[in-house]
Design a protein around this motif. Structure first.
Motif, PDB file in Angstrom:
ATOM      1  N   THR A   1       0.833  -1.201   0.000  1.00 33.77           N
ATOM      2  CA  THR A   1       0.000   0.000   0.000  1.00 33.77           C
ATOM      3  C   THR A   1       0.873   1.258   0.000  1.00 33.77           C
ATOM      4  O   THR A   1       0.567   2.228  -0.707  1.00 33.77           O
ATOM      5  CB  THR A   1      -0.986  -0.023   1.182  1.00 33.77           C
ATOM      6  N   THR A   2       1.961   1.237   0.754  1.00 36.59           N
ATOM      7  CA  THR A   2       2.913   2.350   0.728  1.00 36.59           C
ATOM      8  C   THR A   2       3.498   2.506  -0.670  1.00 36.59           C
ATOM      9  O   THR A   2       3.588   3.619  -1.200  1.00 36.59           O
ATOM     10  CB  THR A   2       4.045   2.125   1.753  1.00 36.59           C
TER      11      THR A   2
ATOM     12  N   ALA B   1       1.632   6.930   7.471  1.00 34.48           N
ATOM     13  CA  ALA B   1       0.174   7.020   7.278  1.00 34.48           C
ATOM     14  C   ALA B   1      -0.427   5.632   7.069  1.00 34.48           C
ATOM     15  O   ALA B   1      -1.480   5.310   7.636  1.00 34.48           O
ATOM     16  CB  ALA B   1      -0.149   7.926   6.090  1.00 34.48           C
ATOM     17  N   VAL B   2       0.217   4.818   6.277  1.00 38.74           N
ATOM     18  CA  VAL B   2      -0.277   3.465   6.020  1.00 38.74           C
ATOM     19  C   VAL B   2      -0.221   2.621   7.289  1.00 38.74           C
ATOM     20  O   VAL B   2      -1.148   1.857   7.573  1.00 38.74           O
ATOM     21  CB  VAL B   2       0.512   2.805   4.867  1.00 38.74           C
TER      22      VAL B   2
ATOM     23  N   LEU C   1      -8.321   1.344  -7.205  1.00 40.80           N
ATOM     24  CA  LEU C   1      -7.476   2.525  -6.990  1.00 40.80           C
ATOM     25  C   LEU C   1      -6.758   2.914  -8.276  1.00 40.80           C
ATOM     26  O   LEU C   1      -6.675   4.095  -8.616  1.00 40.80           O
ATOM     27  CB  LEU C   1      -6.454   2.251  -5.880  1.00 40.80           C
ATOM     28  N   ASP C   2      -6.258   1.907  -8.995  1.00 43.74           N
ATOM     29  CA  ASP C   2      -5.592   2.171 -10.271  1.00 43.74           C
ATOM     30  C   ASP C   2      -6.564   2.796 -11.264  1.00 43.74           C
ATOM     31  O   ASP C   2      -6.218   3.731 -11.987  1.00 43.74           O
ATOM     32  CB  ASP C   2      -5.017   0.877 -10.860  1.00 43.74           C
TER      33      ASP C   2
ATOM     34  N   VAL D   1      -7.178   0.839   3.518  1.00 49.92           N
ATOM     35  CA  VAL D   1      -5.980   1.385   4.160  1.00 49.92           C
ATOM     36  C   VAL D   1      -5.409   2.533   3.327  1.00 49.92           C
ATOM     37  O   VAL D   1      -5.028   3.573   3.871  1.00 49.92           O
ATOM     38  CB  VAL D   1      -4.934   0.281   4.414  1.00 49.92           C
ATOM     39  N   ALA D   2      -5.378   2.386   2.013  1.00 49.26           N
ATOM     40  CA  ALA D   2      -4.895   3.469   1.148  1.00 49.26           C
ATOM     41  C   ALA D   2      -5.779   4.706   1.287  1.00 49.26           C
ATOM     42  O   ALA D   2      -5.278   5.836   1.371  1.00 49.26           O
ATOM     43  CB  ALA D   2      -4.846   3.016  -0.307  1.00 49.26           C
TER      44      ALA D   2
END
Length: 177
Positions: free
Chosen positions: A14-15, A41-42, A70-71, A97-98
């Protein structure tokens, strides 16, 4: 298995997704500073989303869902080569989480409230982390992560699951300003 170990692939992926979608300026130092902020943050978002060791182990067993939506939202899928689109790390990206991390990166009051809320999770004693780059970024941090902290750019991602984060924090919309 400790939760922080169970969540490691999810947090790393996710990072990585955040720093690829919202890259830092040129230079190794800027990339490192932006990655440190994204990672903090993640980490906070993941620990809030999966507050117990059992939660962390379950998501490690079932998988978080991947970066597909997300993409699509960011348009990253249009720029991916076929072999890049199939990268295994993408299946470990956690959309919630993102989204929560995007909220924390763009809203300082939420970041502070989220870090304070970690005390009620099983992760509270995992590692003594102050999350300073997230909650009180220096000027260099802000410059390095200009895209990663830009509220308008991250809004499509942050808005996906902001209500869930507010609910998790027991917060209202006053914290989002």
């Amino acid at each position: 298995m400790p939760a922080d170990t169970s969540l490691s692939p999810l947090m790393a992926a996710t990072t990585h997704w955040l720093t690829r979608a919202y890259p830092a300026g040129s230079g190794a130092l800027q990339r490192s500073l932006a990655e440190a902020q994204a990672r903090q943050a993640v980490t906070v978002a993941a620990w809030l989303r999966y507050p117990t060791d059992l939660d962390a182990q379950l998501v490690a067993l079932t998988g978080p869902g991947g970066s597909g939506r997300l993409d699509w939202i960011t348009g990253a899928d249009a720029h991916c080569e076929d072999e890049e689109r199939d990268d295994v790390w993408r299946c470990w990206v956690d959309e919630v989480v993102a989204s929560w991390a995007a909220c924390l990166l763009t809203t300082p009051s939420l970041a502070s409230a989220a870090v304070a809320a970690l005390a009620s999770t099983e992760h509270a004693d995992a590692v003594p982390v102050a999350f300073r780059r997230l909650t009180d970024p220096a000027v260099d941090d802000r410059c390095a992560a200009a895209l990663l902290r830009h509220p308008d750019l991250l809004a499509p991602i942050a808005d996906l699951h902001r209500p869930g984060l507010l609910d998790c924090l027991g917060a209202d919309t006053a914290l989002t300003g």
